[in-house]
Design an enzyme around this catalytic site. Sequence first.
Site, PDB file in Angstrom:
ATOM      1  N   HIS A 478       0.830  -1.202   0.000  1.00 20.71           N
ATOM      2  CA  HIS A 478       0.000   0.000   0.000  1.00 20.71           C
ATOM      3  C   HIS A 478       0.872   1.264   0.000  1.00 20.71           C
ATOM      4  CE1 HIS A 478      -3.639   2.381   1.222  1.00 20.71           C
ATOM      5  NE2 HIS A 478      -2.701   3.171   1.731  1.00 20.71           N
ATOM      6  N   GLU A 479       1.800   1.329   0.943  1.00 22.29           N
ATOM      7  CA  GLU A 479       2.634   2.530   1.038  1.00 22.29           C
ATOM      8  C   GLU A 479       3.555   2.662  -0.165  1.00 22.29           C
ATOM      9  OE1 GLU A 479       1.798   4.737   2.976  1.00 22.29           O
ATOM     10  OE2 GLU A 479       0.513   3.543   4.295  1.00 22.29           O
ATOM     11  N   HIS A 482       1.691   4.398  -2.878  1.00 24.12           N
ATOM     12  CA  HIS A 482       1.790   5.846  -2.710  1.00 24.12           C
ATOM     13  C   HIS A 482       3.147   6.347  -3.212  1.00 24.12           C
ATOM     14  CE1 HIS A 482      -1.846   6.872  -0.598  1.00 24.12           C
ATOM     15  NE2 HIS A 482      -1.602   6.095   0.446  1.00 24.12           N
ATOM     16  N   HIS A 485       3.334   6.704  -6.824  1.00 21.04           N
ATOM     17  CA  HIS A 485       2.589   7.889  -7.261  1.00 21.04           C
ATOM     18  C   HIS A 485       3.505   9.109  -7.251  1.00 21.04           C
ATOM     19  CE1 HIS A 485      -1.635   9.968  -6.905  1.00 21.04           C
ATOM     20  NE2 HIS A 485      -1.118  10.075  -8.108  1.00 21.04           N
TER      21      HIS A 485
END
Length: 696
Positions: A478-479, A482, A485
Site C-alpha cells: 500500500h505505502e 503511494h 505515485h
Amino acid sequence: MSSDLPLNPALVEWNGHHGLPRFDEVKDADFSPGFNAALASHEAEIDAIANNPAEATFANTVVALEIAGDELSRISALFWGKAGAHTNETIQALEREIAPKLSRHYSKIGMNAALFARIDRLWETRKELSLTVEQERVLERHWKGFVRAGAKLPKIEQERLADINEKLAGLGARFGQNVLGDEKSWSLKLSDEAELDGLPGFLRDAMAAAARERGEQDGYVVTLSRSIIEPFLTFSTRRDLREQAFKAWVARGENPGETNNLGIVRETLALRAEKAKLLGYANFAAFKLDNTMAKTPEAVNTLLRQVWEKARAKALEEEASLGGLIAEEGKNHPVMPWDWRHYAEKLRQRMFDFSESELKPYLQLEKVIEACFDVAGRLFGIKAVEVKGVATYHPDVRVFEVYDKDGSLKALFLGDYFARSSKRSGAWMSSFQSQHKLMLKNGRKGELPIIYNVCNFAKPAEGKPALLSLDDAKTLFHEFGHALHGMLSDVTYPSVSGTGVARDFVELPSQLYEHWLTVPEILEKYAVHYETGAPMPKALLDKVLAARTFNAGFATVEFTSSALVDMAFHADGPVGDPMAVQKQVLDGIGMPSSIVMRHATPHFQHVFSGDGYSAGYYSYMWSEVLDADAFSAFEETGNAFDPVMARKLKNNIYSVGGSIDPEETYKAFRGKLPDPQAMLKKKGLAMVEELTGSDA
C-alpha cells in the site's frame, strides 16, 4: 521561536548522494534559526510577487508562486519528517511552536489582497490566456486555495480565520504527541512461560527486541505498536492479558492527565465548524468535500451506510461462529473485542487449514520489498538499486536509486520499516522533494523526486529476518503504491505533482497496488521460507487466496464505523461531548459489542492530528470502489501485467498527479467511471443496489 544561531546551509543546500539532504550535518538546534530565515525569505518573495508593477501573467504570478519558498519547503520537509519518524523532546517542543507559526504565515499569504487580485484577474480571464490543461488546473488550485483561505472575506473575518487556523495547527500537533506519549509510556512485561503461552517464535523474538529497545535486560514486552499488539491479541491464550493489553490500546488519548485528548477534540471541532461558517459553508464536511470526487456529505453517507448494513450483517454471522468456538472450549463468555482476533485465527485454521504463524515464515520483509520493486518493474519498467553507506535520519533507514527503463535516474526512495519509540504509529508515505520541471532560482532545472515510506513492523532479534503478517505485507505494498505515485510523477508544476490530488483519489494508487501482492506468480516467487528458501507450498498458497475475504465483516465494520463517526463530527452540527456523539452514532447504527472502531476518537490521528483526513476518512472506501474496478481491468485481460493496461495505468493514474481532473483521468484509464459492485465483490459482501446513484 527565537534563536541567534546562523542558518546551517545543510538545511537548504542538499548536496548528498544524488541531491539527498546531508542528514548527518543537521542538528535539532538548527531548525529554529532555519525556520526564522526561511520564513523571512518566503515573505519577501511573496511581497515581490504581490507588488510587481507589471501586469499579472501566468509566469510572473502563478509560476513565481510555484517556485517561491523553496528554502522553507526544504526545512519543513526535514523537520516534519523527523517529527513523525524520529522525534524527541526538542523536536516536539519546536513542533508545538512552529505549527501555529507556519499556519499564521500561510494565512497571511492567503489573505494578501494584492496577491489575490493578481490571481483573481488571471482566473477571470483564463479563457484568453491559451493555457494548457495542466496550467489551468494549477491556476484553479491557486485561485480556490486563496478563496478557501479567506481571500474574499472582510478584514475582521480574515483575522478571525487566521486565529482559528493557528489554533488548529497547535491542537493537531499536541493531539499526535499525546497519542505517541501514551504509546511510549505503556508496556506489559512478560517473563514466565505461562504468560507467553500460545505466542509463536516470531512474536517472542519481536517482543524480546522491543524489551531491549526499552532498556529491559531480559524478558519480553507487549507494546502498543500494531505490529506487536495485534499478533499478541491473536495468539495469546491468556484472556486476562489480552484484555489488559487491548484496553490499554484503545485507551490511547483518553487516559487521565496531560495526554488526554478529549479537550483538544472538543476545541478542534468547534473551531472547524466556525471556520466553515466564516467561509460560507453549512458545516466543515461541506467545506472539506467541496474539492473532492464525492462532493457532498450526503453522497459519502449514502455509500457508508449501505456498505455498513452489509458489513454488520456479515460481522454478526462471523461473531456467531466465534461464539461457537468459545462454547466448544467449555467457556460461556460472550465474544469481546479482545477475543475476536484470537478466535478468528482459530476459525480460519479450521475453515482453511492454515494459521497466521504457518504463513509468516514465508513473508520475509526483504522478499516483500523485492516483490514491490519487481511488480513496479513489470508494470512500469523501473528498477531499484540499494545504496549502502548513505547517511539518513536514522540508522534503520535504507536508500534506493530508482531507474527508468531508459537507464536514467528516476527517483530516490527511502524505506524506514521498523517500529521504535521515537516514531508515531501507523504507516505513511511522504517526500523530501517532489518532482517538477520548473527552473528554480538557484539554477536547478526541475527536481528529482525523493520519496520515503515509513512503517512500524516489529524489529527482529539480531541476526534474524523480519517476518511479516499478510496484513503487514499489504501495508508495505500500500505505502509503496503511494511512493510510486510520487516517483512516477511526470508534471511541470510542483503543486500538482505526485500525490497532489483530491483526497478521495489519493488512495487509489496505493490501494490498487495491494492487489499485486496476491497475484499467484508474485507469491510463488517471493513467498519463500526464510530458513529453507522453499516456495510456499501450492496447497498453502491456494488456502491463502481462498481466505482473502475471511473476516471481511469485522474489518469493514471497524473501518466504516470510524468513517461514520468522522462524518457525524463534521456534518451534523455542534459537538458538546465528543464521546457522547461517538456513542450516539455507534448505538444508532447497531455497532456490535464485540468490535470497536478501528480508530476511536481520542486517538483518531487521521482526523485530529492536523485535518488531512477530517471529514475524509471515508476516502479509503471511496478509493476502494475505484481500485477494485481498476484491477478488474487487468483481470478482464487475463494478465495481471497486461502491457496495454499497464501503460494506461502509468499514463493516466500514476504519472499525471493532479494535472487532470480525477474523473477524467480515471475514465481515460478505464473507459468509464467505476462500479461499486467490484468493491463489494472484493470484500466478499452481498451485492447491493447502486450505492450513490452517480459516479461512485
